[in-house]
Enzyme design. Structure first.
Site, PDB file in Angstrom:
ATOM      1  N   HIS A 148      -8.361   2.486  17.215  1.00 27.08           N
ATOM      2  CA  HIS A 148      -7.667   1.998  18.061  1.00 27.08           C
ATOM      3  C   HIS A 148      -8.532   1.185  18.857  1.00 27.08           C
ATOM      4  O   HIS A 148      -9.683   1.146  19.134  1.00 27.08           O
ATOM      5  CB  HIS A 148      -7.101   3.000  19.098  1.00 27.08           C
ATOM      6  CG  HIS A 148      -5.804   3.526  18.683  1.00 27.08           C
ATOM      7  ND1 HIS A 148      -4.656   2.752  18.364  1.00 27.08           N
ATOM      8  CD2 HIS A 148      -5.304   4.719  18.622  1.00 27.08           C
ATOM      9  CE1 HIS A 148      -3.465   3.578  18.007  1.00 27.08           C
ATOM     10  NE2 HIS A 148      -4.058   4.765  18.226  1.00 27.08           N
ATOM     11  N   CYS A 183      -6.852  -3.707  15.824  1.00 31.71           N
ATOM     12  CA  CYS A 183      -5.731  -4.844  16.356  1.00 31.71           C
ATOM     13  C   CYS A 183      -6.295  -5.833  17.121  1.00 31.71           C
ATOM     14  O   CYS A 183      -7.296  -5.496  17.728  1.00 31.71           O
ATOM     15  CB  CYS A 183      -4.616  -3.922  17.092  1.00 31.71           C
ATOM     16  SG  CYS A 183      -3.792  -2.831  16.222  1.00 31.71           S
ATOM     17  N   ARG A 212      -4.967  -8.547  12.691  1.00 33.45           N
ATOM     18  CA  ARG A 212      -6.259  -7.532  12.600  1.00 33.45           C
ATOM     19  C   ARG A 212      -7.440  -8.323  12.614  1.00 33.45           C
ATOM     20  O   ARG A 212      -7.723  -9.288  12.056  1.00 33.45           O
ATOM     21  CB  ARG A 212      -6.150  -6.778  11.119  1.00 33.45           C
ATOM     22  CG  ARG A 212      -4.779  -6.205  10.946  1.00 33.45           C
ATOM     23  CD  ARG A 212      -4.756  -4.643  11.770  1.00 33.45           C
ATOM     24  NE  ARG A 212      -3.655  -3.858  11.692  1.00 33.45           N
ATOM     25  CZ  ARG A 212      -2.622  -4.117  12.463  1.00 33.45           C
ATOM     26  NH1 ARG A 212      -2.572  -4.925  13.309  1.00 33.45           N
ATOM     27  NH2 ARG A 212      -1.489  -3.397  12.369  1.00 33.45           N
TER      28      ARG A 212
END
Length: 269
Positions: free
Chosen positions: A173, A247, A256
């Protein structure tokens, strides 16, 4: 001459009271919604980070304690450990006490095949990036609930294990839930990425970055990583690579961000 009598018109006070109540109710609803949204933001940006980081730190310490035990003691405790850690559907592979990630298992004295790798959602390595001050567990798989939302870094199934020929591809993340890859955009050529396992410490050196590519650009995690969207970015020869993906832009999942490195050192533990 006839005298005119003034007529006084009284406004409808009941209607005014109803309108006032309506406005007050509407204001209360707006304020309530604002508070709820604020709490959701606080939960996502603060609480999930706090909880996931604490869980990740605990798992890193647990792995280090586990690795410090002799192999015999580890094997004797594996059954109890498996009930509370590394849960998730089994895929026919064993736990951390096997012969090392990605290696072929040997036949045990009982005639059964020894474990060959980590189970799904199981933490089995630690990633350390000195430039970012990052230390986080690496778990098998990239499921949100079982891996990423716990503050772990996830290993893409089907890609190489640490130190092996191919591409050791990882996801994490960038925002919320521990956000271990929040600042990988700051990595530069020559920075170090260490992957610790029970058996060895594998050092990769950052070599290339791809600031933005499509979310479905599977080429970046191929055995010889090369972008399918921007084919001039990547590699052309086999080797031992690491890939970090997250991300971008921040707080979105539209594209990405990719960082690549090459294996440059292996140290036995």
């Amino acid at each position: 001459m006839r005298e005119r009598i003034p007529v006084v018109t009284q406004h409808n006070s009941r209607g005014r009271r109803a309108a006032a109540r309506g406005l007050w109710t509407g204001a209360e609803v707006v304020v309530t919604l604002g508070v709820v949204l604020l709490l959701l933001v606080v939960h996502q940006l603060w609480w999930t980070n706090r909880q996931a980081r604490a869980d990740a730190r605990h798992e890193v310490r647990a792995l280090q304690r586990e690795w410090a035990q002799p192999e015999g003691e580890k094997a004797g405790e594996e059954g109890n450990e498996g009930q509370s850690r590394g849960q998730g559907g089994g895929d026919g592979t064993g736990g951390r006490g096997g012969s090392g990630p990605g290696t072929s298992g040997d036949r045990s004295s009982a005639g059964r095949t020894a474990p060959t790798g980590p189970r799904r959602d199981q933490a089995y390595a630690v990633i350390r990036i000195p430039r970012l001050g990052l230390a986080a567990p690496v778990a098998q798989g990239i499921s949100k609930r079982g891996v990423l939302d716990k503050g772990y870094v996830g290993h893409y199934p089907g890609t190489a294990q640490p130190g092996r020929t191919g591409n050791f591809a990882l996801a994490g993340h960038r925002n919320t839930h521990g956000e271990p890859f929040r600042y990988i955009n700051r990595l530069r050529r020559g920075d170090r990425i260490d992957i610790e396992t029970r058996d060895a410490v594998y050092t990769y050196t950052v070599d290339r970055t791809l600031g933005q590519t499509g979310a479905r650009d599977g080429g970046v995690i191929a055995a010889v990583p090369r972008s399918n969207v921007k084919p001039y970015v990547g590699y052309t020869a086999a080797g031992s690579y690491v890939t970090l993906t997250t991300c971008t832009p921040e707080f979105t999942s539209r594209y990405r961000l990719v960082v690549w490195g090459r294996l440059t050192d292996v140290r036995a533990r």
